[in-house]
Write a protein that holds these residues in place. Sequence first.
Motif, PDB file in Angstrom:
ATOM      1  N   SER A  34      24.022 -21.059  14.529  1.00 35.78           N
ATOM      2  CA  SER A  34      23.729 -22.513  14.489  1.00 35.78           C
ATOM      3  C   SER A  34      23.990 -23.398  14.051  1.00 35.78           C
ATOM      4  CB  SER A  34      22.111 -22.200  13.775  1.00 35.78           C
ATOM      5  OG  SER A  34      22.514 -22.199  12.885  1.00 35.78           O
ATOM      6  N   ARG A  78      24.949 -27.981  13.083  1.00 41.28           N
ATOM      7  CA  ARG A  78      24.295 -29.523  12.611  1.00 41.28           C
ATOM      8  C   ARG A  78      25.665 -29.964  13.104  1.00 41.28           C
ATOM      9  NH1 ARG A  78      22.753 -26.591   8.323  1.00 41.28           N
ATOM     10  NH2 ARG A  78      21.604 -24.774   8.513  1.00 41.28           N
ATOM     11  N   TYR A 107      20.074 -32.626  11.501  1.00 40.69           N
ATOM     12  CA  TYR A 107      18.638 -31.841  10.990  1.00 40.69           C
ATOM     13  C   TYR A 107      17.876 -32.149  10.316  1.00 40.69           C
ATOM     14  CZ  TYR A 107      20.078 -28.719   7.207  1.00 40.69           C
ATOM     15  OH  TYR A 107      20.560 -27.766   6.509  1.00 40.69           O
ATOM     16  N   GLN A 161      16.747 -19.920  20.435  1.00 45.07           N
ATOM     17  CA  GLN A 161      16.055 -20.961  20.595  1.00 45.07           C
ATOM     18  C   GLN A 161      15.362 -21.607  19.611  1.00 45.07           C
ATOM     19  OE1 GLN A 161      13.285 -20.480  23.683  1.00 45.07           O
ATOM     20  NE2 GLN A 161      12.860 -22.546  24.006  1.00 45.07           N
ATOM     21  N   SER A 173      16.663 -23.678  16.413  1.00 48.26           N
ATOM     22  CA  SER A 173      16.163 -25.525  16.896  1.00 48.26           C
ATOM     23  C   SER A 173      14.200 -25.692  17.153  1.00 48.26           C
ATOM     24  CB  SER A 173      16.784 -25.405  18.571  1.00 48.26           C
ATOM     25  OG  SER A 173      17.242 -27.152  18.853  1.00 48.26           O
ATOM     26  N   ASP A 229      15.012 -27.294  13.612  1.00 46.63           N
ATOM     27  CA  ASP A 229      15.474 -28.791  14.886  1.00 46.63           C
ATOM     28  C   ASP A 229      17.779 -28.379  14.232  1.00 46.63           C
ATOM     29  OD1 ASP A 229      13.356 -30.092  14.406  1.00 46.63           O
ATOM     30  OD2 ASP A 229      13.468 -29.379  12.465  1.00 46.63           O
ATOM     31  N   GLU A 230      17.910 -27.191  14.412  1.00 46.41           N
ATOM     32  CA  GLU A 230      19.312 -27.297  14.832  1.00 46.41           C
ATOM     33  C   GLU A 230      19.796 -26.900  15.924  1.00 46.41           C
ATOM     34  OE1 GLU A 230      20.403 -23.740  11.218  1.00 46.41           O
ATOM     35  OE2 GLU A 230      18.650 -23.864  11.686  1.00 46.41           O
ATOM     36  N   TYR A 231      20.916 -27.210  16.229  1.00 47.05           N
ATOM     37  CA  TYR A 231      21.918 -27.412  18.107  1.00 47.05           C
ATOM     38  C   TYR A 231      21.899 -25.269  17.633  1.00 47.05           C
ATOM     39  CZ  TYR A 231      22.176 -31.856  18.078  1.00 47.05           C
ATOM     40  OH  TYR A 231      21.494 -33.375  18.420  1.00 47.05           O
ATOM     41  N   LEU A 233      16.993 -27.007  23.938  1.00 47.33           N
ATOM     42  CA  LEU A 233      16.738 -27.161  22.621  1.00 47.33           C
ATOM     43  C   LEU A 233      15.031 -28.128  22.208  1.00 47.33           C
ATOM     44  CD1 LEU A 233      19.520 -30.857  22.604  1.00 47.33           C
ATOM     45  CD2 LEU A 233      19.494 -27.986  21.405  1.00 47.33           C
ATOM     46  N   VAL A 272      15.359 -32.468  17.744  1.00 54.49           N
ATOM     47  CA  VAL A 272      16.614 -32.318  18.423  1.00 54.49           C
ATOM     48  C   VAL A 272      16.908 -33.216  19.925  1.00 54.49           C
ATOM     49  CG1 VAL A 272      19.099 -31.032  18.499  1.00 54.49           C
ATOM     50  CG2 VAL A 272      16.807 -30.263  17.393  1.00 54.49           C
TER      51      VAL A 272
END
Length: 338
Positions: free
Chosen positions: A122, A124, A219, A284, A287, A291-293, A301, A305
């Motif tokens: 992941s 950020r 995040y 998924q 995220s 709240d991460e990419y 997303l 996000v």
Amino acid sequence: MLKSSSCIAAALTALIATSAAADGELNLYSSRHYDTDERLYSDFEEATGITINRIEGKADELIARMEAEGANSPADVMLTVDTSRLARAKDAGLLQSIDSAVLEERIPANLQDSDNEWFGFSQRGRIIFFNKDKVANPPTTYADLAKPEYKGLVCIRSSTNVYNQTLLASIITNEGAEAAKAWAEGVVANMAREPQGGDTDQLRGIVSGECDIAVSNTYYFARSIRKDVKGLSADRDMIGWVFPNQDSYGAHMNLSGGGVAAHAPNKENAVLFLEYLASDQAQQYFSAGNDEYPAVEGVALAESVATLGDFKADTVNLSEVAKNIPEAQKIFNEVGWK
């Protein structure tokens, strides 16, 4: 919306079918401190029949523990936050190279170790936030943060913070040590206060009026969109944000990632777990749950996000960035960044 456990099980069937390690156990050493990760672990256990035994602690404590345990360490997987810690674990001989076609295909090359000892799962973005009412022309690049016009306006964490260490290391990688040192000197001159607190505290500094510009991982701000964060969510609308360097190399991204322990007693299970973290469903959840990419391209997303908008991310190879972390710390010391 997250997919059900049955969907996760279906997605992992092909992996499990090729593994002789289904069932059994996995000893996970993790410095990820997010309650939402519980879903990652329980879904993996349900899908595979493998029991996860967790040892949790701060990254430095886990690294020291694994060093002390040596060849007798029960650790199978180490999960931690930021490239600097992943590199530290590798340099200490705590991880091993693995051969996984799944990880090679799923995880972008710049987000994995050149020797396949760690992989990012992941991301950020480390970006610039500002008070929309007071800053008409916010910085648009990392270099801008060092401009005299922002003197006394900037809140940013200490030089001991791994996010800042990796950010400066990325500037060294992209622009050279001389430019990186000039940047660090300029930021120190522009600080609104001595470095203190975490990333959320830098954002709260904008709300409280202690500073008008702050540097934080995405995040922390996205979390204040998804749920109430004391001292931030209620006044969030006063804060704008900039993804830096959109006309050059892009916004710096740091990682949460992991690798297989050097003496893993359950290596096949360990590889299977890392492959699971690269699945669409787990990606998924990184995220939606924190709240991460996602590290894997094309994964949807979370709304919190996505609210931050599209941007160009720096695709510099993080293995190369990791090599410059000692130089970054040296620069911090030389310029008096506390």
